[in-house]
Design a protein around this motif. Structure first.
Motif, PDB file in Angstrom:
ATOM      1  N   TYR A   1       0.822  -1.211   0.000  1.00 52.10           N
ATOM      2  CA  TYR A   1       0.000   0.000   0.000  1.00 52.10           C
ATOM      3  C   TYR A   1       0.861   1.268   0.000  1.00 52.10           C
ATOM      4  O   TYR A   1       0.367   2.353  -0.297  1.00 52.10           O
ATOM      5  N   SER A   2       2.129   1.131   0.333  1.00 54.67           N
ATOM      6  CA  SER A   2       3.014   2.295   0.324  1.00 54.67           C
ATOM      7  C   SER A   2       3.168   2.882  -1.067  1.00 54.67           C
ATOM      8  O   SER A   2       3.592   4.030  -1.226  1.00 54.67           O
TER       9      SER A   2
ATOM     10  N   LEU B   1      15.666   6.546  -7.746  1.00 52.67           N
ATOM     11  CA  LEU B   1      15.966   6.316  -9.160  1.00 52.67           C
ATOM     12  C   LEU B   1      14.695   6.372  -9.994  1.00 52.67           C
ATOM     13  O   LEU B   1      14.681   6.939 -11.098  1.00 52.67           O
ATOM     14  N   PHE B   2      13.601   5.784  -9.455  1.00 50.39           N
ATOM     15  CA  PHE B   2      12.322   5.809 -10.169  1.00 50.39           C
ATOM     16  C   PHE B   2      11.801   7.235 -10.310  1.00 50.39           C
ATOM     17  O   PHE B   2      11.373   7.660 -11.387  1.00 50.39           O
ATOM     18  N   ILE B   3      11.847   8.000  -9.212  1.00 43.70           N
ATOM     19  CA  ILE B   3      11.349   9.373  -9.249  1.00 43.70           C
ATOM     20  C   ILE B   3      12.190  10.230 -10.194  1.00 43.70           C
ATOM     21  O   ILE B   3      11.655  11.001 -10.989  1.00 43.70           O
ATOM     22  N   TYR B   4      13.506  10.076 -10.121  1.00 42.51           N
ATOM     23  CA  TYR B   4      14.379  10.861 -10.999  1.00 42.51           C
ATOM     24  C   TYR B   4      14.134  10.497 -12.464  1.00 42.51           C
ATOM     25  O   TYR B   4      14.124  11.371 -13.339  1.00 42.51           O
ATOM     26  N   GLY B   5      13.931   9.210 -12.736  1.00 45.23           N
ATOM     27  CA  GLY B   5      13.634   8.789 -14.104  1.00 45.23           C
ATOM     28  C   GLY B   5      12.324   9.363 -14.599  1.00 45.23           C
ATOM     29  O   GLY B   5      12.220   9.792 -15.758  1.00 45.23           O
TER      30      GLY B   5
ATOM     31  N   LEU C   1       2.505   7.073  -5.904  1.00 43.09           N
ATOM     32  CA  LEU C   1       1.531   7.390  -6.951  1.00 43.09           C
ATOM     33  C   LEU C   1       1.031   8.823  -6.815  1.00 43.09           C
ATOM     34  O   LEU C   1       0.858   9.535  -7.815  1.00 43.09           O
ATOM     35  N   GLU C   2       0.839   9.268  -5.579  1.00 43.13           N
ATOM     36  CA  GLU C   2       0.372  10.642  -5.359  1.00 43.13           C
ATOM     37  C   GLU C   2       1.402  11.652  -5.862  1.00 43.13           C
ATOM     38  O   GLU C   2       1.064  12.651  -6.490  1.00 43.13           O
TER      39      GLU C   2
END
Length: 302
Positions: free
Chosen positions: A49-50, A109-113, A55-56
């Motif tokens: 759920y994290s 890494l995901f956010i930066y991508g 996602l937000e």
């Protein structure tokens, strides 16, 4: 950089609350840390759920209008990454305390991508929603909710593939929130006063349209469940449709008080899920009250 981060976070809060409403901002921050506390003490069961936190942040980045202005700074990507990690700090703290280093490495890494991706500009998306209820199309275009649909399919596939029913139920609740959003938008009283049909027919019309539109969103998830023969989970897929119908009725029960509508909707749906739908037996009473309220607005007396 600290000054720039403070400025960006202030803008973000200003979009949610009125200027100077520090109590509301503090309550929001406290709520985030309370959610993080629940996640910490139930980490093994609620770990997936994290993803809602991430996602937000992704949805916020997708909808923000100041990206072109921020690109004037050479370090704007680092600035955005720091902003989102600050916003996700309750979740990040939980990851650190739980020593979940794998997610801690992948998350930035995901956010930066995602920040580095070029922003797509869709000319026009034709939604399958009935134009008799325009708020569905308006909200999907305004908040670009179409992005959440393929993501929902991916999450549904992962939930089924890894036999994680909790993740699937979280996805169903997410879709229920989306299907209930149009009912929080209301037509004006003048439009109701000009109705050429009686209140009962008008409410049934709104009921059918919203149920049909919600059904369009549930169909892909239903197809995935049928393909994997998850018949026990298929019954939960109707929850977004029920949420859409219930909130349409609550729209007219609490026509002049949107806050009460939101609170009662969360309370009512929460009880319905917890007590296996038993509170839905009170739905005819709410339906009758909504009709009476529409008639009151139209100045019709019985």
């Amino acid at each position: 950089m600290v000054k720039s981060l403070s400025y960006l976070m202030t803008i973000r809060f200003r979009k949610l609350f009125s200027k100077g409403d520090y109590i509301a901002i503090i309550l929001l921050i406290v709520a985030y840390f309370l959610i993080a506390g629940v996640l910490f003490y139930n980490y093994e069961r609620l770990r997936f759920y994290s993803a809602v936190f991430v996602l937000e942040a992704v949805m916020y980045h997708w909808n923000r209008k100041d990206i072109e202005l921020l690109r004037l700074r050479k370090n704007y990507k680092i600035l955005l990454l720091a902003e989102y990690l600050l916003w996700l700090s309750p979740f990040v703290i939980v990851l650190v305390l739980k020593l979940d280093w794998e997610v801690l490495v992948v998350l930035p890494l995901f956010i930066y991508g995602f920040i580095s991706l070029p922003k797509w500009h869709f000319k026009l998306i034709h939604y399958p929603f009935s134009l008799a209820e325009p708020f569905w199309t308006i909200l999907f275009r305004k908040y670009k909710l179409a992005v959440a649909l393929p993501l929902s399919l991916a999450i549904g596939y992962l939930a089924i593939q890894y036999q994680n029913d909790n993740l699937f139920l979280g996805l169903i609740l997410f879709l229920a929130v989306i299907t209930s959003m149009p009912a929080f938008e209301k037509e004006r009283e003048e439009e109701i006063k000009r109705l050429q049909i009686d209140a009962s027919s008008y409410l049934r019309q709104q009921w059918r349209i919203n149920a049909l539109n919600a059904f369009f969103l549930v169909i892909p998830i239903g197809i995935v469940l049928i393909f994997f023969q998850k018949w026990s989970l298929l019954t939960f897929a109707i929850l977004p449709v029920i949420a859409a119908v219930v909130n349409v009725v609550l729209r007219y029960v609490f026509f002049k008080n949107a806050l009460l509508q939101q609170l009662f909707f969360v309370f009512y749906m929460g009880l319905s899920v917890t007590f296996y739908g038993i509170p839905l037996l009170a739905f005819p009473f709410l339906y009758k009250k909504a009709i009476n309220h529409i008639n009151t607005i139209k100045y019709v007396e019985y």
